[in-house]
Design an enzyme around this catalytic site. Sequence first.
Site, PDB file in Angstrom:
ATOM      1  N   SER A 199      -6.939   4.872   7.575  1.00  0.00           N
ATOM      2  CA  SER A 199      -7.650   3.699   8.077  1.00  0.00           C
ATOM      3  C   SER A 199      -8.726   4.107   9.091  1.00  0.00           C
ATOM      4  CB  SER A 199      -6.631   2.710   8.659  1.00  0.00           C
ATOM      5  OG  SER A 199      -7.223   1.469   8.869  1.00  0.00           O
ATOM      6  N   ASP A 356      -6.922  -4.342  -0.750  1.00  0.00           N
ATOM      7  CA  ASP A 356      -7.375  -3.860   0.553  1.00  0.00           C
ATOM      8  C   ASP A 356      -8.884  -4.072   0.655  1.00  0.00           C
ATOM      9  OD1 ASP A 356      -8.015  -2.413   2.829  1.00  0.00           O
ATOM     10  OD2 ASP A 356      -7.304  -0.478   2.086  1.00  0.00           O
ATOM     11  N   HIS A 386      -3.273  -2.632   2.381  1.00  0.00           N
ATOM     12  CA  HIS A 386      -3.778  -1.776   3.444  1.00  0.00           C
ATOM     13  C   HIS A 386      -2.669  -1.397   4.431  1.00  0.00           C
ATOM     14  CE1 HIS A 386      -6.744   0.178   5.889  1.00  0.00           C
ATOM     15  NE2 HIS A 386      -6.134  -0.326   6.950  1.00  0.00           N
TER      16      HIS A 386
END
Length: 416
Positions: A199, A356, A386
Site C-alpha cells: 500500500s 481495490d 485492499h
Amino acid sequence: MGQPTPSRLRRFWVVSTILVSLLAYYMYIPLPADISDPWKLMLLDATFRSAQQLSHLIQYVGLSHHLLALNFIIVSFGRKSAWSSTNVQITDTNFDGVEVRVFEGFPKTKEPLKSGVLYIHGGGWALASARISYYDELCSAMAEELNAVIVSVEYRLVPKVHFPEQLYDIDRAARYFLQPEVLEKYSVDPARIAISGDSAGGNLAAALGQEFSKDATLRNKIKLQALIYPVLQALDFNTPSYQQNANSPILPRHVMVRYWIDYLKGNQDFVQAMLVNNHTSSDMEVAATLRARLNWLSLLPKSITKNYRPVMKKVGNSQIIQELPQLLDARSAPLIADQEVLQNLPKTYILTCEHDVLRDDGIMYVKRLESAGVEVTHDHFKDAFHGCMIFTSWPTNFSVGVRTRDSYIKWLKQNL
Ligand SMILES: *[C@@H]1O[C@H](CO)[C@@H](O)[C@H](O)[C@H]1NC(C)=O
Ligand SMILES: *[C@@H]1O[C@H](CO)[C@@H](O)[C@H](O)[C@H]1NC(C)=O
C-alpha cells in the site's frame, strides 16, 4: 420485580429490533459476490469505520488530530514487543537514527549467508507500525521461510511529518543497511537484497527503487523489488478501479484521496474537486502531459477498462496543482516517472487485488515497466480486497490473506 407485562415485553422487542437493524444497517455494505469471506470483511470494515469515526469525534472536541487518535487506537490494540524463538530473533534498534525492527531467520547460523529484505509497512503514510502484530507476523514469517534478515522500517508518519520526509527516513535506513560492515554483521549476502512494501509502503518502496536506480553506485545493490497493492499516482482518481471500487471496504476512494492530501500537507477542502479530477484538467499543460503516462485506455486491456470512461475536464481548478506541485513529483507518484528511470529498475513483483481502488495503479506500472524492458511478475487475485495480505491470523484471518502472503513469499523464495 414483577412479571414483565405484555407492554413492557413489547417495548423490549421493539427496542431490540431497532438496535439490531441499526447495527445491521451500519455494518452492511454491498460486496461483490466473489469476494473472500464477505461476513468477516463486513465486520472488519465496520470496526475500522467505527474507529475512524471515533477519531474524527476526538478531533472535533479538540483532543487530538484524528490520524494521531486513529493510530493510537490501532497501535494500542496491536502492539507486540520484540520476541524471539529458535527460528527468528527480533530486535528493535535504529539505523542511522531511523527506528527499525530487525527479524533474523535462524539467528545462530552464519552460513550460508542470508538474503535481506527492507520492508515498508502500509497505512496511508499515517497509520500502523512495524511493531503491530500484523506486520510483526508477516515479517517473522518471511524471515523464517526465506532464511532472511527483514528490516521493517519504523518511519515517521503524518501528521508529524509529510512528503518527502517518510521517503528520507526509508532512504537513510536503506543506505545504512547496505553498508558492507552492516551486512556482514547480519550475515547478509550483498547480492541478495530486496526492497518491498504494501500500500503506502509499496509507494515508498517504488519511490526508493527509482531513487536508487538513478544512482550508478546504488543501482546494482538491489536485486528485486516487490510491491503489494502499491499507491502509485494521484493524477487520476477515476481509473476503472477507482470507479468500480469507489465504496469498497477498508479503502473507499474518498479516504484514499484524503490520505494523499494529508501526505502532501494540503487542504482537505480540495477533496471534492480531486475526486472528479478537477486538479488535472486538459487546460493545465504539465498535468495533462503527465496524465498521458497513465492513459489507461492504452495501458489497460479491455477486460479491465470495460465501459468505463476517462474523466478529463476541459477546465478545472488550477489552484490545486499550484498549492500542491508535489502531485506531479515522481517521488510521490512513481507511476509518472520518465522511461529512462524505469529502465534501470530491478526485477519486479507486483501484487494487485480485483476489489481495490489501487488495482489499476499497479497494473499500469506493470505495463510501463515491461515497456521499459524490466522483467515483471504480475500476481492478480480475483477475490481480494485492499490490505488483505496482512490479515492471516484469527480473528481477522481471510483465505485470500493466506493465499496472497504465500504467493508473495514463494516468489521471493524463488527469485531472491
Ligand atoms: C470541477 O470543475 C468544473 C468546471 O470544469 C466545475 O463546474 C465544478 O464545480 C468543479 N467541481 C468541484 C467539485 O469542484
Ligand atoms: C480462521 O481461523 C479459524 C481458527 O483457526 C479457522 O477455524 C477458520 O477456518 C479460519 N478462517 C479462514 C477464512 O481462514
